[in-house]
Enzyme design. Structure first.
Site, short mmCIF file in Angstrom:
data_model
loop_
_atom_site.label_atom_id
_atom_site.label_comp_id
_atom_site.label_asym_id
_atom_site.label_seq_id
_atom_site.Cartn_x
_atom_site.Cartn_y
_atom_site.Cartn_z
CG HIS A 126 -2.05 -0.78 1.24
ND1 HIS A 126 -3.04 -0.60 2.07
CD2 HIS A 126 -2.29 -2.05 0.51
CE1 HIS A 126 -4.23 -1.58 1.81
NE2 HIS A 126 -3.37 -2.53 0.73
NE ARG A 151 -4.45 0.25 -1.51
CZ ARG A 151 -5.45 0.33 -0.40
NH1 ARG A 151 -6.41 -0.58 -0.52
NH2 ARG A 151 -5.21 1.20 0.46
CE1 TYR A 163 -8.59 2.14 0.75
CE2 TYR A 163 -9.03 1.94 3.07
CZ TYR A 163 -8.38 1.62 2.03
OH TYR A 163 -7.75 0.30 2.03
CG ASP A 221 -9.87 -0.32 -2.38
OD1 ASP A 221 -9.60 -0.85 -1.29
OD2 ASP A 221 -11.16 -0.16 -3.07
CD GLU A 273 -12.31 -4.65 0.97
OE1 GLU A 273 -12.55 -3.77 1.74
OE2 GLU A 273 -11.32 -4.73 0.27
NE ARG A 294 -9.19 -6.89 -2.77
CZ ARG A 294 -8.31 -6.85 -1.87
NH1 ARG A 294 -7.52 -7.69 -2.02
NH2 ARG A 294 -8.21 -6.02 -0.91
CG ASP A 327 -9.48 -5.01 8.81
OD1 ASP A 327 -10.43 -5.46 8.11
OD2 ASP A 327 -8.86 -4.08 8.06
CD GLU A 350 -5.19 -5.41 0.74
OE1 GLU A 350 -5.30 -4.21 1.31
OE2 GLU A 350 -6.15 -6.16 0.80
C1 CS2 Z 1 -9.60 -2.22 2.05
C2 CS2 Z 1 -9.37 -2.46 3.57
O1 CS2 Z 1 -7.44 -3.23 2.04
C3 CS2 Z 1 -8.29 -2.86 1.28
O2 CS2 Z 1 -8.42 -3.32 0.18
O3 CS2 Z 1 -10.65 -2.06 1.31
O4 CS2 Z 1 -8.49 -1.82 4.18
C4 CS2 Z 1 -10.76 -1.99 3.93
O5 CS2 Z 1 -10.99 -0.78 4.20
C5 CS2 Z 1 -10.48 -2.46 5.78
O6 CS2 Z 1 -10.22 -4.04 5.64
C6 CS2 Z 1 -11.95 -2.33 6.54
O7 CS2 Z 1 -11.77 -3.01 7.45
MG MG Z 2 -10.31 -2.77 -0.61
#
Ligand code: CS2
Ligand code: MG
Length: 413
Positions: A126, A151, A163, A221, A273, A294, A327, A350
């Site tokens: 990231h 990313r 974000y 993203d 996700e 995802r 997380d 990821e």
């Molecule tokens: C995000 C996540 O990593 C990603 O692609 O979309 O960081 C997401 O925001 C978190 O998992 C939310 O808990």
């Molecule tokens: Mg994401």
């Protein structure tokens, strides 16, 4: 049933080193331990209760080897199927049972999933920045760490917090860094404007390509924030920059929305996700509307369920792109890596690195070398849980932010 593999104890472990984690620990009569990740960001205690109050009493005495039967027992037997809480709870049990089975077999889990199909799992890191110089530094930092895919997330002029930008300050003043969920009693509120974002993002990718060249795989993203036609517009505008994928370009509860996006752009799409079962993918896989699945093992009912989704996707040449933010605990990450190594239709993994306190609680054997992740050769998942370390980090309420448009309307975060 061989007596030794009966489940003797079920523990639901909640700790909060760098962030809250819920971990399930099963121990058999023979003392073999299995771990499963049940962490649902911002709603952790609901899964802990589901496991402690409803599932644990059902597991004691069960044959730990009967993974598929236990999966069906918890899914169909609950009557109330699907949903993030139920599927995270089932995932934790499933992964813990796979951990036990592989330990009893004396093999790393990927060997039970068919063995290695590659040397390792290509990972993406990231990179982010409030402006281009900060973003370029972040990309160089990740390339320096060995990442071969990046990313890219940036701030948007005119918006306070967006974000995925690590250097931003959260409502508590702390750096955003690796954790979007903030330890606050109510969610922080962020502002959003899609038109500003749509004007800005293509200029960022143009600058990144000019600076780093055409080869580096770049991902972005969209984090569920665009309408289908806005997503189509962004996908088209990003085509000259040859993205590896555009993720979560539009909320996908309405799977058919992706038809409109597909009509207008060839930018590869990754979604899933926030999905919990194969049913969330049925249309978008069958109609070839995405290119990457995802889902995380932790949020989709475990290895048993995610492998079935990926087998379904393989028929359509759709690949994996397993969710791996902080997380997802090291247990959930390790489970993903064993699957990544074994499946044929692997795409990318990821990889957000966990903090030092988390690595104190969860000892891991997976490695990251030359841009590739490998689960290691320990029997089972290859992760152990340190109770003493965890005892120092009690659960703390934390919430993901809520997004509002400039007129105050609640929007997808
Ligand atoms: C995000 C996540 O990593 C990603 O692609 O979309 O960081 C997401 O925001 C978190 O998992 C939310 O808990
Ligand atoms: Mg994401």
């Amino acid at each position: 049933m061989t007596t030794g593999t009966a489940i003797r104890t079920v523990e639901v472990l909640v700790s909060s080193p760098d962030r809250n984690f819920v971990t399930l620990r099963l121990t058999t009569e023979d003392g073999v331990v299995g771990l499963g990740d049940a962490t649902l960001n911002g709603r952790e205690l609901s899964v802990a209760s589901y496991l402690k109050d409803h599932v644990a009493p059902l597991l004691v005495g069960r044959d730990a080897h009967r993974i598929e039967d236990t999966w069906q027992y918890l899914y169909r037997g609950a009557y109330w199927r699907r949903g993030p809480v139920t599927m995270a709870a089932i995932a934790a049990v499933d992964v813990a049972l796979w951990d036990i089975k592989a330990k009893v077999a004396g093999l790393p889990l990927y060997q039970l999933l068919g063995g290695a199909s590659r040397l390792g799992a290509l990972a993406y890191g990231h990179a982010s920045g409030r402006d281009l110089p900060e973003l370029f530094d972040s990309i160089r930092h990740h390339l320096g760490q060995g990442f071969k895919a990046i990313r890219v997330q940036t701030s948007v002029p005119g918006l306070n917090a967006v974000y995925g930008v690590a250097a931003q300050r959260t409502s508590t003043g702390a750096r955003y860094d690796y954790e979007p969920a903030q330890r606050t009693v109510v969610p922080a509120e962020e502002d959003w404007d899609t038109r500003s974002y749509l004007r800005h993002v293509p200029t960022v990718f143009e600058a990144v390509r000019n600076e780093f060249g055409p080869e580096l795989p770049l991902l972005h993203d969209g984090h569920h924030r665009m309408t289908p036609i806005q997503a189509a517009k962004l996908g088209k505008a990003l085509e000259p920059y040859d993205l590896f994928w555009l993720e979560d370009c539009t909320p996908a509860e309405n799977q058919e929305a992706l038809r409109l996006v597909r009509q207008h752009t060839t930018t590869p799409l990754a979604i899933g996700e926030v999905f919990n079962t194969v049913w969330d993918y049925q249309t978008i896989i069958r109609e070839q509307l995405i290119d990457y699945v995802r889902s995380a093992v932790t949020h989709t009912g475990g290895i048993t369920a995610l492998r079935k989704i990926l087998d379904f996707a393989a028929q359509y040449q759709i690949k994996s792109g397993i969710h791996g933010p902080t997380d997802i605990s090291p247990v959930g990450m390790a489970a993903a890596l064993h699957l990544d190594l074994a499946i044929h239709n692997f795409g990318i993994q990821e990889y957000m690195q966990h903090g030092a306190r988390t690595n104190e609680v969860f000892q891991q054997s997976f490695t990251f070398t030359d841009g590739l992740l490998h689960p290691g050769e320990q029997p089972g998942l290859g992760v152990t849980y340190d109770d003493d370390a965890a005892a120092a980090y009690e659960y703390q309420p934390a919430y993901l932010p809520v997004n509002r448009l400039q007129d105050g309307t609640v929007h997808d975060w």
